[in-house]
Design a protein around this motif. Sequence first.
Motif, short mmCIF file in Angstrom:
data_model
loop_
_atom_site.label_atom_id
_atom_site.label_comp_id
_atom_site.label_asym_id
_atom_site.label_seq_id
_atom_site.Cartn_x
_atom_site.Cartn_y
_atom_site.Cartn_z
N THR B 63 40.10 29.89 35.29
CA THR B 63 38.96 30.61 34.70
C THR B 63 37.82 30.69 35.73
O THR B 63 37.36 29.67 36.25
N LEU B 64 37.37 31.91 35.98
CA LEU B 64 36.22 32.12 36.87
C LEU B 64 34.96 32.10 36.00
O LEU B 64 34.93 32.74 34.94
N VAL B 87 32.15 44.82 34.84
CA VAL B 87 33.12 44.08 35.67
C VAL B 87 34.41 43.81 34.87
O VAL B 87 35.52 44.01 35.37
N VAL B 88 34.21 43.39 33.65
CA VAL B 88 35.37 43.08 32.79
C VAL B 88 36.23 44.33 32.60
O VAL B 88 37.47 44.28 32.71
N GLU B 89 35.57 45.43 32.37
CA GLU B 89 36.30 46.68 32.14
C GLU B 89 36.97 47.16 33.42
O GLU B 89 38.14 47.57 33.41
N ARG B 90 36.25 47.04 34.54
CA ARG B 90 36.76 47.56 35.82
C ARG B 90 38.05 46.84 36.23
O ARG B 90 38.99 47.45 36.69
N VAL B 93 40.22 42.67 32.71
CA VAL B 93 40.45 41.24 32.44
C VAL B 93 40.74 41.08 30.94
O VAL B 93 39.94 41.47 30.09
N ALA B 94 41.90 40.54 30.62
CA ALA B 94 42.34 40.46 29.22
C ALA B 94 41.54 39.43 28.44
O ALA B 94 41.29 39.60 27.25
N TYR B 95 41.22 38.33 29.10
CA TYR B 95 40.49 37.27 28.40
C TYR B 95 39.15 37.06 29.09
O TYR B 95 39.09 36.44 30.16
N ALA B 96 38.12 37.59 28.49
CA ALA B 96 36.77 37.43 29.05
C ALA B 96 35.81 37.14 27.92
O ALA B 96 35.96 37.65 26.80
N TRP B 227 39.29 34.54 32.36
CA TRP B 227 40.56 33.83 32.57
C TRP B 227 41.52 34.81 33.23
O TRP B 227 41.93 35.80 32.62
N VAL B 228 41.85 34.57 34.46
CA VAL B 228 42.63 35.55 35.24
C VAL B 228 43.92 34.91 35.75
O VAL B 228 44.02 33.68 35.83
N PRO B 229 44.90 35.73 36.11
CA PRO B 229 46.14 35.17 36.64
C PRO B 229 45.86 34.37 37.92
O PRO B 229 44.98 34.77 38.70
#
Lengths: 264, 400
Positions: B63-64, B87-90, B93-96, B227-229
């Motif tokens: 998680t960033l 940023v989330v949309e760009r 990111v599935a879990y933000a 939360w990113v891969p």
Amino acid sequence: MLELTDVTRSVRLADDRVLHILTGVTLRVDAGEHVAVVGRSGTGKSTLLNILGLLDSPTGGEYLLDGASTRRLSGRRRARLRGESFGFVFQQFNLLTGRTVLENVAAPLLYARGRQFWSRNRLAAEMLERVGLGDRLEDMPDRLSGGEQQRVAIARALVRRPRVILADEPTGALDVDTGTAVMTLLDDIARESGAALVTITHDLAVAARSGRHYRLADGVLVPVTLVSPDRPGSLAEWVGDVPTLGASTDGAPAPRAVPAGGAP
Amino acid sequence: MTGLVGALVEAWDELRVHKLRVLLSLIGVAAAVTAITGVTAAVGMLGQAMREQTERWSGRETTLTVSAYPVTGSGDAARASEAMADVVERYSVAYASRVGWGQMAVELPGGTQILSGQVVDPAYGVIHRIEPGQGRWFAPSDADRLAPTLVVNQAFLDALAVPDVSGHPTVVLQGRQGVLAEVVGAVPDQYPGEPPTYTVLTDQVERWGLSVDPWGAGASPPALELWVPPADVPALRDRVDQDLRAALPGWQVDVTEPVGEAGVLDSASRWVIIAVSGFALLLGGLGLLNIALVTVRQRIREIGIRRSFGATSGRVFFGVLLESVVATLVAGVVGVVLAVVALDALPVDRLLGTALQDEPPFPVSAALTGLACAAGVGALAGLLPALWAVRVKVIDAIRY
């Protein structure tokens, strides 16, 4: 089929002396023949049987099996030939403890290949049926009488359809009547299957059932003729020989057997 | 083919006939395999429990956390929120989740109270592994509901004078205007005496103007959790940082990445456990060797009889060896089964103090390692008896 020529067998003892067990045995056994070898305990009868059955090797002389020398056979080849060609019947039955009657008879087929291996339980059951123990397949050997145990041993010796049955004192642990019944069965089954039968015994009545008779004395096999199965005489009349120590056989008592062709 | 099958049948028969001997000699092996497998699995569970506990506080491992605040001391919090949403949309990111703390005026039976609580998005529950003890966590649709929803602690329920959330309790929140909020879930108090607290969705707070600012400190921009891969962590960290700096000139932007596995048992301790179990296995093998040697001596006659059937020395060697290997393999399987049963019966949540959300899979590799070790020990323990069996002279063996 089996041919021994001047076969000797000696062993070196712990004190470095040499014990000569067989000093020149010549014997020929053809297919289907029944041969008996008599002799006193310790004269090398079992050693002779072990050599015939490829359990032991001669020190000298030649042993031909189907015309081929057995001298250079590898251990693996000897084992395979032993399994395929010979069936052993022991005095003490030597059944495997903890195994049922059926498992005992099927045991040699674990070393067979192909159909014999995969059909081992059926073949064993058929052979037990043949020796009259078809209703005791799942019994443990220690629940059988001595005669029944020897019948199991006979079934086990024959289950791979050997060409030669080697019987070492097969009635030695049985009473007279049971021994007679067992020998009758062994003779009959061997005849049916066309197998040669080599019986080692000190019982002249047992020996008398065979077509040819030999006496082992001084490490030498001598052909003899039984006078009469009804009057077999005492064993002392036949044998008095023991293996000799050292190279000499001098001084050994002369055999008092009736040589072949010399019977009164 | 028949040779191999025959040897296996023979080995199995031996084990069957000598059940008691086998059983006694293999207890040590089975116990050691149970230890190897069970301890490895338990360590895995303990590690997972610690990981989940950590993640409840700081979010999943990858998680960033993005925070932004004006360097000059004042700035437009709404603009920061917008930039973060971009940023989330760009980067899809599935879990933000936006994460902030706020205060609301809540009408409780004892009177209106200003209560502190957390202001988040629905994905926060996934990122922080939140599973309410009662009711549920926020669904994405809750953000669009007309009435706000709340997840509260037990102290909040007590203050509300309701035993649980099954009756769909409601409470009035004072904002720009009073609004009736539904309590959809409740979590246990984190410590005794914890004051009533709540979690509410950011969108609802903004819609109803629920935040109160008793000290006039002004609204502070929320943080953002992504939360990113794992593979995307380095690249996203840099890009998000650059994008936000560009969108928010004069702002301090920090993008922090996770510090690594916190509190998880390190591999050294795992090796220590495996070494101890291996030693136990070796001891079990020595017991097996001892009994195997004794029984082979007892079986000389049988070996001789089998040689008369046509068993080659190779077959005798292989048979005795296989007997030992099959026995230890069976013991190994028993050991693995015991480990599975034991782990299944263990009250993991009671022992670890928390229920596992993602129960680690049974350590197949540990089970296979245990089985391989058992087979190896069997082969070693069977080697000496097998060599001894081959050296027996057939004619001596039959007369034995």
